[in-house]
Design an enzyme around this catalytic site. Sequence first.
Site, PDB file in Angstrom:
ATOM      1  N   ASP A  43       4.130  -4.727  -7.990  1.00  0.00           N
ATOM      2  CA  ASP A  43       4.866  -5.042  -9.212  1.00  0.00           C
ATOM      3  C   ASP A  43       4.088  -6.053 -10.045  1.00  0.00           C
ATOM      4  O   ASP A  43       3.926  -7.204  -9.658  1.00  0.00           O
ATOM      5  CB  ASP A  43       6.238  -5.632  -8.853  1.00  0.00           C
ATOM      6  CG  ASP A  43       7.076  -5.919 -10.099  1.00  0.00           C
ATOM      7  OD1 ASP A  43       7.861  -5.038 -10.488  1.00  0.00           O
ATOM      8  OD2 ASP A  43       6.931  -7.018 -10.678  1.00  0.00           O
ATOM      9  N   TYR A  48       1.742 -10.818 -17.161  1.00  0.00           N
ATOM     10  CA  TYR A  48       1.190 -11.632 -16.060  1.00  0.00           C
ATOM     11  C   TYR A  48      -0.319 -11.836 -16.199  1.00  0.00           C
ATOM     12  O   TYR A  48      -0.897 -12.682 -15.510  1.00  0.00           O
ATOM     13  CB  TYR A  48       1.468 -10.988 -14.689  1.00  0.00           C
ATOM     14  CG  TYR A  48       2.930 -10.809 -14.331  1.00  0.00           C
ATOM     15  CD1 TYR A  48       3.943 -11.373 -15.105  1.00  0.00           C
ATOM     16  CD2 TYR A  48       3.302 -10.071 -13.218  1.00  0.00           C
ATOM     17  CE1 TYR A  48       5.272 -11.190 -14.774  1.00  0.00           C
ATOM     18  CE2 TYR A  48       4.631  -9.895 -12.881  1.00  0.00           C
ATOM     19  CZ  TYR A  48       5.615 -10.448 -13.673  1.00  0.00           C
ATOM     20  OH  TYR A  48       6.930 -10.267 -13.343  1.00  0.00           O
ATOM     21  N   LYS A  73       5.059  -3.729 -16.723  1.00  0.00           N
ATOM     22  CA  LYS A  73       6.151  -3.973 -17.671  1.00  0.00           C
ATOM     23  C   LYS A  73       5.633  -4.139 -19.094  1.00  0.00           C
ATOM     24  O   LYS A  73       4.572  -4.735 -19.309  1.00  0.00           O
ATOM     25  CB  LYS A  73       6.923  -5.245 -17.271  1.00  0.00           C
ATOM     26  CG  LYS A  73       7.321  -5.265 -15.805  1.00  0.00           C
ATOM     27  CD  LYS A  73       8.189  -6.435 -15.420  1.00  0.00           C
ATOM     28  CE  LYS A  73       8.309  -6.566 -13.918  1.00  0.00           C
ATOM     29  NZ  LYS A  73       7.209  -7.266 -13.262  1.00  0.00           N
ATOM     30  N   HIS A 107      10.361  -5.402 -20.196  1.00  0.00           N
ATOM     31  CA  HIS A 107      10.375  -6.691 -19.491  1.00  0.00           C
ATOM     32  C   HIS A 107      11.548  -7.580 -19.899  1.00  0.00           C
ATOM     33  O   HIS A 107      12.077  -8.338 -19.077  1.00  0.00           O
ATOM     34  CB  HIS A 107       9.047  -7.421 -19.767  1.00  0.00           C
ATOM     35  CG  HIS A 107       8.669  -8.429 -18.740  1.00  0.00           C
ATOM     36  ND1 HIS A 107       7.374  -8.742 -18.431  1.00  0.00           N
ATOM     37  CD2 HIS A 107       9.400  -9.214 -17.941  1.00  0.00           C
ATOM     38  CE1 HIS A 107       7.345  -9.670 -17.486  1.00  0.00           C
ATOM     39  NE2 HIS A 107       8.569  -9.979 -17.170  1.00  0.00           N
TER      40      HIS A 107
HETATM   41  N1  LIG Z   1      11.101  -9.144 -14.403  1.00  0.00           N
HETATM   42  C1  LIG Z   1      10.965 -10.448 -14.478  1.00  0.00           C
HETATM   43  O1  LIG Z   1      11.276 -11.089 -15.499  1.00  0.00           O
HETATM   44  C2  LIG Z   1      10.428 -11.189 -13.296  1.00  0.00           C
HETATM   45  C3  LIG Z   1      10.531 -12.589 -13.223  1.00  0.00           C
HETATM   46  C4  LIG Z   1      10.026 -13.239 -12.095  1.00  0.00           C
HETATM   47  C5  LIG Z   1       9.451 -12.494 -11.080  1.00  0.00           C
HETATM   48  N2  LIG Z   1       9.349 -11.135 -11.168  1.00  0.00           N
HETATM   49  C6  LIG Z   1       8.750 -10.312 -10.080  1.00  0.00           C
HETATM   50  O2  LIG Z   1       9.363 -10.670  -8.835  1.00  0.00           O
HETATM   51  C7  LIG Z   1       8.356 -11.086  -7.907  1.00  0.00           C
HETATM   52  C8  LIG Z   1       8.930 -12.111  -6.933  1.00  0.00           C
HETATM   53  O3  LIG Z   1       9.444 -13.234  -7.603  1.00  0.00           O
HETATM   54  P1  LIG Z   1       8.665 -14.628  -7.709  1.00  0.00           P
HETATM   55  O4  LIG Z   1       7.222 -14.395  -7.502  1.00  0.00           O
HETATM   56  O5  LIG Z   1       9.093 -15.263  -8.974  1.00  0.00           O
HETATM   57  O6  LIG Z   1       9.227 -15.531  -6.545  1.00  0.00           O
HETATM   58  P2  LIG Z   1       9.719 -15.386  -5.006  1.00  0.00           P
HETATM   59  O7  LIG Z   1       9.215 -14.123  -4.415  1.00  0.00           O
HETATM   60  O8  LIG Z   1      11.167 -15.712  -5.000  1.00  0.00           O
HETATM   61  O9  LIG Z   1       9.009 -16.646  -4.340  1.00  0.00           O
HETATM   62  C9  LIG Z   1       7.640 -16.764  -4.222  1.00  0.00           C
HETATM   63  C10 LIG Z   1       7.373 -18.107  -3.554  1.00  0.00           C
HETATM   64  O10 LIG Z   1       7.777 -18.077  -2.174  1.00  0.00           O
HETATM   65  C11 LIG Z   1       6.700 -18.442  -1.334  1.00  0.00           C
HETATM   66  N3  LIG Z   1       6.797 -17.591  -0.138  1.00  0.00           N
HETATM   67  C12 LIG Z   1       6.561 -16.270  -0.029  1.00  0.00           C
HETATM   68  N4  LIG Z   1       6.790 -15.827   1.222  1.00  0.00           N
HETATM   69  C13 LIG Z   1       7.184 -16.905   1.939  1.00  0.00           C
HETATM   70  C14 LIG Z   1       7.556 -17.069   3.282  1.00  0.00           C
HETATM   71  N5  LIG Z   1       7.581 -16.049   4.145  1.00  0.00           N
HETATM   72  N6  LIG Z   1       7.871 -18.335   3.707  1.00  0.00           N
HETATM   73  C15 LIG Z   1       7.861 -19.387   2.840  1.00  0.00           C
HETATM   74  N7  LIG Z   1       7.510 -19.277   1.552  1.00  0.00           N
HETATM   75  C16 LIG Z   1       7.181 -18.034   1.091  1.00  0.00           C
HETATM   76  C17 LIG Z   1       5.448 -18.191  -2.138  1.00  0.00           C
HETATM   77  O11 LIG Z   1       4.407 -19.085  -1.796  1.00  0.00           O
HETATM   78  P3  LIG Z   1       2.924 -18.573  -1.345  1.00  0.00           P
HETATM   79  O12 LIG Z   1       2.431 -17.611  -2.395  1.00  0.00           O
HETATM   80  O13 LIG Z   1       2.149 -19.838  -1.269  1.00  0.00           O
HETATM   81  O14 LIG Z   1       3.123 -17.908  -0.013  1.00  0.00           O
HETATM   82  C18 LIG Z   1       5.935 -18.472  -3.577  1.00  0.00           C
HETATM   83  O15 LIG Z   1       5.846 -19.861  -3.831  1.00  0.00           O
HETATM   84  C19 LIG Z   1       7.248 -11.601  -8.833  1.00  0.00           C
HETATM   85  O16 LIG Z   1       6.009 -11.762  -8.177  1.00  0.00           O
HETATM   86  C20 LIG Z   1       7.256 -10.563  -9.921  1.00  0.00           C
HETATM   87  O17 LIG Z   1       6.570  -9.400  -9.516  1.00  0.00           O
HETATM   88  C21 LIG Z   1       9.841 -10.486 -12.259  1.00  0.00           C
END
Ligand SMILES: NC(=O)c1ccc[n+]([C@@H]2O[C@H](COP(=O)([O-])OP(=O)(O)OC[C@H]3O[C@@H](n4cnc5c(N)ncnc54)[C@H](OP(=O)(O)O)[C@@H]3O)[C@@H](O)[C@H]2O)c1
Length: 283
Positions: A43, A48, A73, A107
Amino acid sequence: MQNVTLNNGVEMPILGFGVFQIAPEQTEQAVTDALAAGYRLLDTAAAYGNEEAVGRAIKASGIPREELFVTTKLWVQEAPAEENTERAFETSLNKLGLDYLDLYLMHQPYGDVYGQWRAMEALNREGRAKAIGVANFYPDRLLDLVINNEVTPAVNQIETHPFFQRTADQELMREHGVQIQSWGGFAEGKNDLFTNPVLSGISEKHGKSVAQVVLRWLTQRGVVAIPKSVRPERMAENLDVFDFELTDDQMAAIATLETGGSLFFDHHDPAMVNWLSARRLDS
Ligand SMILES: NC(=O)c1ccc[n+]([C@@H]2O[C@H](COP(=O)([O-])OP(=O)(O)OC[C@H]3O[C@@H](n4cnc5c(N)ncnc54)[C@H](OP(=O)(O)O)[C@@H]3O)[C@@H](O)[C@H]2O)c1
Protein backbone atom coordinates in the site's frame (compact mmCIF):
# COMPACT_ATOMS: atom_id res chain seq x y z
CA MET A 1 -2.90 -15.76 3.75
CA GLN A 2 -6.65 -15.21 3.99
CA ASN A 3 -8.31 -13.14 1.27
CA VAL A 4 -11.40 -10.97 1.20
CA THR A 5 -13.50 -10.83 -1.96
CA LEU A 6 -14.27 -7.28 -3.07
CA ASN A 7 -17.66 -6.24 -4.50
CA ASN A 8 -16.47 -6.82 -8.08
CA GLY A 9 -15.03 -10.28 -7.37
CA VAL A 10 -11.40 -9.18 -7.00
CA GLU A 11 -9.55 -11.08 -4.27
CA MET A 12 -7.51 -9.02 -1.78
CA PRO A 13 -5.21 -10.28 0.99
CA ILE A 14 -6.59 -9.41 4.43
CA LEU A 15 -3.12 -8.38 5.62
CA GLY A 16 -0.57 -6.30 3.76
CA PHE A 17 2.30 -3.85 4.10
CA GLY A 18 2.00 -0.04 4.24
CA VAL A 19 4.82 2.34 3.32
CA PHE A 20 3.62 5.71 4.66
CA GLN A 21 6.43 7.71 6.30
CA ILE A 22 9.15 5.45 4.96
CA ALA A 23 11.69 7.75 3.33
CA PRO A 24 12.15 7.10 -0.40
CA GLU A 25 15.79 6.03 0.14
CA GLN A 26 14.68 3.46 2.75
CA THR A 27 11.64 2.19 0.90
CA GLU A 28 13.25 -0.17 -1.62
CA GLN A 29 14.95 -2.11 1.18
CA ALA A 30 11.81 -2.11 3.34
CA VAL A 31 9.62 -3.43 0.52
CA THR A 32 12.28 -5.98 -0.44
CA ASP A 33 12.28 -7.21 3.16
CA ALA A 34 8.48 -7.20 3.32
CA LEU A 35 8.17 -9.27 0.14
CA ALA A 36 10.80 -11.70 1.48
CA ALA A 37 8.79 -11.97 4.72
CA GLY A 38 5.76 -12.99 2.66
CA TYR A 39 3.70 -9.83 2.20
CA ARG A 40 1.93 -9.67 -1.16
CA LEU A 41 -0.30 -6.61 -0.62
CA LEU A 42 1.64 -3.34 -0.85
CA ASP A 43 0.00 0.00 0.00
CA THR A 44 1.57 3.25 -1.21
CA ALA A 45 0.32 6.62 -2.48
CA ALA A 46 1.40 9.35 -4.86
CA ALA A 47 1.59 11.62 -1.80
CA TYR A 48 4.10 9.33 -0.02
CA GLY A 49 6.79 10.12 -2.61
CA ASN A 50 8.07 6.55 -2.64
CA GLU A 51 6.24 4.87 -5.54
CA GLU A 52 9.45 4.56 -7.60
CA ALA A 53 11.23 2.79 -4.75
CA VAL A 54 8.27 0.44 -4.30
CA GLY A 55 8.43 -0.28 -8.03
CA ARG A 56 12.15 -1.04 -7.93
CA ALA A 57 11.64 -3.53 -5.09
CA ILE A 58 8.77 -5.22 -6.95
CA LYS A 59 10.86 -5.57 -10.08
CA ALA A 60 13.92 -6.86 -8.24
CA SER A 61 11.84 -9.43 -6.33
CA GLY A 62 11.01 -11.37 -9.49
CA ILE A 63 7.62 -12.25 -7.94
CA PRO A 64 5.05 -12.82 -10.70
CA ARG A 65 2.81 -9.76 -11.08
CA GLU A 66 -0.38 -11.77 -10.60
CA GLU A 67 0.79 -12.84 -7.12
CA LEU A 68 0.98 -9.23 -5.95
CA PHE A 69 -1.77 -6.84 -4.92
CA VAL A 70 -0.58 -3.27 -5.40
CA THR A 71 -2.50 -0.24 -4.16
CA THR A 72 -1.68 3.40 -4.75
CA LYS A 73 -3.69 6.56 -4.20
CA LEU A 74 -4.76 9.59 -6.19
CA TRP A 75 -4.02 12.93 -4.55
CA VAL A 76 -6.63 15.74 -4.50
CA GLN A 77 -7.32 17.11 -8.02
CA GLU A 78 -8.91 20.39 -9.04
CA ALA A 79 -12.00 20.55 -11.26
CA PRO A 80 -12.39 19.43 -13.98
CA ALA A 81 -10.54 16.42 -12.65
CA GLU A 82 -11.04 13.84 -15.43
CA GLU A 83 -7.87 14.73 -17.36
CA ASN A 84 -5.78 15.36 -14.25
CA THR A 85 -6.81 12.05 -12.72
CA GLU A 86 -5.89 10.12 -15.86
CA ARG A 87 -2.51 11.87 -15.90
CA ALA A 88 -1.91 11.25 -12.18
CA PHE A 89 -2.76 7.58 -12.67
CA GLU A 90 -0.27 7.27 -15.56
CA THR A 91 2.42 8.96 -13.45
CA SER A 92 1.86 6.55 -10.57
CA LEU A 93 1.80 3.52 -12.85
CA ASN A 94 5.05 4.62 -14.54
CA LYS A 95 6.74 5.25 -11.22
CA LEU A 96 5.68 1.81 -10.01
CA GLY A 97 6.79 0.24 -13.31
CA LEU A 98 3.45 -1.57 -13.64
CA ASP A 99 0.85 -1.81 -16.38
CA TYR A 100 -2.13 -2.14 -14.06
CA LEU A 101 -3.04 -1.53 -10.43
CA ASP A 102 -4.97 -3.92 -8.25
CA LEU A 103 -6.56 -1.08 -6.30
CA TYR A 104 -6.62 2.66 -6.94
CA LEU A 105 -7.90 4.79 -4.06
CA MET A 106 -9.04 8.39 -3.94
CA HIS A 107 -6.83 9.54 -1.06
CA GLN A 108 -9.05 12.28 0.39
CA PRO A 109 -12.74 13.24 0.10
CA TYR A 110 -11.78 16.67 -1.27
CA GLY A 111 -11.32 18.48 -4.58
CA ASP A 112 -13.44 17.53 -7.57
CA VAL A 113 -14.53 14.26 -6.00
CA TYR A 114 -17.12 13.46 -8.67
CA GLY A 115 -14.74 14.21 -11.54
CA GLN A 116 -12.05 12.13 -9.90
CA TRP A 117 -14.46 9.26 -9.37
CA ARG A 118 -15.72 9.31 -12.99
CA ALA A 119 -12.13 9.14 -14.22
CA MET A 120 -11.43 6.27 -11.82
CA GLU A 121 -14.56 4.47 -13.07
CA ALA A 122 -13.15 4.75 -16.61
CA LEU A 123 -9.79 3.31 -15.48
CA ASN A 124 -11.68 0.48 -13.83
CA ARG A 125 -13.76 -0.22 -16.98
CA GLU A 126 -10.56 -0.31 -19.05
CA GLY A 127 -9.08 -2.87 -16.64
CA ARG A 128 -6.14 -0.63 -15.74
CA ALA A 129 -7.34 -0.47 -12.13
CA LYS A 130 -8.82 -3.85 -11.22
CA ALA A 131 -10.66 -2.26 -8.32
CA ILE A 132 -11.26 1.35 -7.29
CA GLY A 133 -12.06 2.76 -3.90
CA VAL A 134 -11.68 5.66 -1.51
CA ALA A 135 -9.91 6.59 1.69
CA ASN A 136 -10.90 8.82 4.59
CA PHE A 137 -14.56 8.94 3.59
CA TYR A 138 -16.86 9.35 6.60
CA PRO A 139 -20.31 7.75 6.24
CA ASP A 140 -22.04 10.86 4.85
CA ARG A 141 -19.55 11.35 2.02
CA LEU A 142 -19.33 7.63 1.31
CA LEU A 143 -23.09 7.22 1.03
CA ASP A 144 -23.35 10.24 -1.27
CA LEU A 145 -20.73 8.73 -3.58
CA VAL A 146 -22.39 5.31 -3.52
CA ILE A 147 -25.88 6.68 -4.22
CA ASN A 148 -24.93 8.99 -7.08
CA ASN A 149 -22.45 6.96 -9.10
CA GLU A 150 -22.32 3.83 -11.18
CA VAL A 151 -19.47 2.01 -9.46
CA THR A 152 -19.63 1.50 -5.69
CA PRO A 153 -16.18 1.87 -4.10
CA ALA A 154 -14.69 -1.56 -3.47
CA VAL A 155 -12.78 -0.32 -0.43
CA ASN A 156 -12.81 2.56 2.05
CA GLN A 157 -9.43 2.85 3.80
CA ILE A 158 -9.96 4.68 7.09
CA GLU A 159 -8.25 5.23 10.42
CA THR A 160 -9.18 2.11 12.41
CA HIS A 161 -7.47 0.93 15.60
CA PRO A 162 -8.43 -0.07 19.15
CA PHE A 163 -9.01 3.56 20.16
CA PHE A 164 -11.16 4.42 17.10
CA GLN A 165 -12.84 1.19 16.07
CA ARG A 166 -15.33 2.33 13.37
CA THR A 167 -17.87 -0.35 14.22
CA ALA A 168 -20.93 1.56 12.96
CA ASP A 169 -19.01 2.73 9.87
CA GLN A 170 -18.05 -0.87 9.14
CA GLU A 171 -21.71 -1.92 9.40
CA LEU A 172 -22.77 0.77 6.92
CA MET A 173 -20.00 -0.27 4.55
CA ARG A 174 -21.06 -3.88 4.83
CA GLU A 175 -24.63 -2.92 3.89
CA HIS A 176 -23.32 -1.27 0.74
CA GLY A 177 -20.67 -3.83 -0.19
CA VAL A 178 -17.68 -1.60 0.65
CA GLN A 179 -14.72 -3.39 2.24
CA ILE A 180 -13.24 -1.61 5.27
CA GLN A 181 -9.45 -1.30 5.35
CA SER A 182 -7.60 0.03 8.39
CA TRP A 183 -4.91 2.66 8.24
CA GLY A 184 -2.90 3.34 11.37
CA GLY A 185 -3.89 -0.02 12.81
CA PHE A 186 -1.44 0.51 15.68
CA ALA A 187 -2.49 4.18 15.94
CA GLU A 188 1.22 4.68 15.14
CA GLY A 189 1.79 3.80 18.80
CA LYS A 190 -0.24 6.76 20.11
CA ASN A 191 -1.99 6.47 23.51
CA ASP A 192 0.76 4.01 24.53
CA LEU A 193 -0.95 1.33 22.46
CA PHE A 194 1.93 -1.13 22.71
CA THR A 195 1.81 -1.10 26.54
CA ASN A 196 -1.95 -0.79 26.95
CA PRO A 197 -2.96 -2.98 29.94
CA VAL A 198 -6.03 -4.56 28.26
CA LEU A 199 -4.08 -5.44 25.12
CA SER A 200 -1.04 -6.58 27.12
CA GLY A 201 -3.20 -8.86 29.27
CA ILE A 202 -4.68 -10.52 26.20
CA SER A 203 -1.28 -10.79 24.55
CA GLU A 204 0.12 -12.65 27.58
CA LYS A 205 -2.77 -15.15 27.49
CA HIS A 206 -1.96 -16.05 23.88
CA GLY A 207 1.83 -15.79 24.07
CA LYS A 208 1.63 -13.15 21.34
CA SER A 209 2.73 -9.52 21.17
CA VAL A 210 0.36 -6.57 21.50
CA ALA A 211 0.93 -5.83 17.80
CA GLN A 212 -0.19 -9.36 16.94
CA VAL A 213 -3.28 -9.05 19.14
CA VAL A 214 -4.25 -5.81 17.38
CA LEU A 215 -3.78 -7.31 13.91
CA ARG A 216 -5.70 -10.42 14.95
CA TRP A 217 -8.49 -8.20 16.32
CA LEU A 218 -8.70 -6.28 13.05
CA THR A 219 -8.63 -9.28 10.74
CA GLN A 220 -11.01 -11.26 12.96
CA ARG A 221 -13.48 -8.38 12.46
CA GLY A 222 -13.00 -8.69 8.69
CA VAL A 223 -10.94 -5.49 8.49
CA VAL A 224 -8.04 -5.48 6.00
CA ALA A 225 -4.86 -4.32 7.78
CA ILE A 226 -1.64 -2.82 6.37
CA PRO A 227 0.85 -2.41 9.25
CA LYS A 228 4.02 -0.45 8.50
CA SER A 229 7.45 -1.37 9.83
CA VAL A 230 10.99 -0.88 8.60
CA ARG A 231 12.26 -3.76 10.77
CA PRO A 232 12.31 -7.28 9.27
CA GLU A 233 11.67 -8.96 12.65
CA ARG A 234 8.51 -6.88 13.13
CA MET A 235 7.42 -7.51 9.54
CA ALA A 236 7.52 -11.26 10.27
CA GLU A 237 5.82 -10.80 13.65
CA ASN A 238 3.02 -8.78 12.06
CA LEU A 239 2.30 -11.52 9.53
CA ASP A 240 2.13 -14.27 12.15
CA VAL A 241 -1.43 -13.70 13.36
CA PHE A 242 -3.41 -16.57 11.88
CA ASP A 243 -2.61 -19.31 14.43
CA PHE A 244 -4.71 -18.00 17.31
CA GLU A 245 -8.18 -16.60 17.87
CA LEU A 246 -9.51 -13.96 20.24
CA THR A 247 -12.44 -15.07 22.39
CA ASP A 248 -15.74 -13.18 22.54
CA ASP A 249 -14.72 -11.88 25.98
CA GLN A 250 -11.40 -10.62 24.63
CA MET A 251 -13.13 -8.93 21.69
CA ALA A 252 -15.53 -7.31 24.20
CA ALA A 253 -12.62 -6.15 26.38
CA ILE A 254 -10.95 -4.49 23.37
CA ALA A 255 -14.28 -2.84 22.49
CA THR A 256 -14.05 -0.88 25.77
CA LEU A 257 -10.93 0.94 24.48
CA GLU A 258 -13.01 2.99 22.03
CA THR A 259 -12.49 6.75 22.51
CA GLY A 260 -15.06 7.85 19.93
CA GLY A 261 -12.80 9.97 17.75
CA SER A 262 -9.69 10.28 15.64
CA LEU A 263 -6.26 10.34 17.25
CA PHE A 264 -4.84 12.04 14.16
CA PHE A 265 -7.05 14.71 12.59
CA ASP A 266 -10.63 15.61 11.93
CA HIS A 267 -11.60 15.51 8.27
CA HIS A 268 -14.52 17.83 9.08
CA ASP A 269 -12.25 20.54 10.51
CA PRO A 270 -12.13 23.51 8.06
CA ALA A 271 -8.44 24.05 8.85
CA MET A 272 -7.73 20.46 7.81
CA VAL A 273 -9.79 20.82 4.64
CA ASN A 274 -7.77 23.95 3.78
CA TRP A 275 -4.47 22.30 4.54
CA LEU A 276 -5.08 19.10 2.59
CA SER A 277 -6.73 20.88 -0.34
CA ALA A 278 -3.87 23.36 -0.69
CA ARG A 279 -1.30 20.60 -1.04
CA ARG A 280 -0.29 19.91 -4.63
CA LEU A 281 2.04 17.21 -5.85
CA ASP A 282 4.71 18.09 -8.39
CA SER A 283 3.50 15.67 -11.04
N1 LIG B 1 -5.22 6.56 3.52
C1 LIG B 1 -4.61 7.32 4.39
O1 LIG B 1 -4.89 8.52 4.53
C2 LIG B 1 -3.55 6.72 5.26
C3 LIG B 1 -3.07 7.41 6.39
C4 LIG B 1 -2.09 6.81 7.17
C5 LIG B 1 -1.61 5.56 6.83
N2 LIG B 1 -2.08 4.90 5.72
C6 LIG B 1 -1.59 3.54 5.34
O2 LIG B 1 -1.68 2.68 6.48
C7 LIG B 1 -0.39 2.13 6.76
C8 LIG B 1 -0.25 1.85 8.26
O3 LIG B 1 -0.44 3.02 9.02
P1 LIG B 1 0.77 3.86 9.65
O4 LIG B 1 2.01 3.56 8.90
O5 LIG B 1 0.32 5.27 9.73
O6 LIG B 1 0.92 3.36 11.14
P2 LIG B 1 0.82 1.98 11.99
O7 LIG B 1 0.92 0.81 11.09
O8 LIG B 1 -0.33 2.14 12.91
O9 LIG B 1 2.11 2.10 12.91
C9 LIG B 1 3.40 2.07 12.42
C10 LIG B 1 4.33 2.22 13.61
O10 LIG B 1 4.31 1.04 14.43
C11 LIG B 1 5.61 0.53 14.60
N3 LIG B 1 5.50 -0.94 14.58
C12 LIG B 1 5.22 -1.73 13.53
N4 LIG B 1 5.16 -3.03 13.90
C13 LIG B 1 5.41 -3.06 15.23
C14 LIG B 1 5.49 -4.10 16.16
N5 LIG B 1 5.28 -5.38 15.81
N6 LIG B 1 5.81 -3.79 17.45
C15 LIG B 1 6.01 -2.49 17.82
N7 LIG B 1 5.95 -1.46 16.97
C16 LIG B 1 5.64 -1.74 15.67
C17 LIG B 1 6.42 1.08 13.45
O11 LIG B 1 7.78 1.27 13.80
P3 LIG B 1 9.00 0.63 12.93
O12 LIG B 1 8.80 1.00 11.49
O13 LIG B 1 10.20 1.24 13.56
O14 LIG B 1 8.90 -0.86 13.16
C18 LIG B 1 5.74 2.44 13.21
O15 LIG B 1 6.29 3.40 14.08
C19 LIG B 1 0.56 3.19 6.19
O16 LIG B 1 1.88 2.73 6.05
C20 LIG B 1 -0.13 3.55 4.91
O17 LIG B 1 0.12 2.59 3.91
C21 LIG B 1 -3.04 5.47 4.95
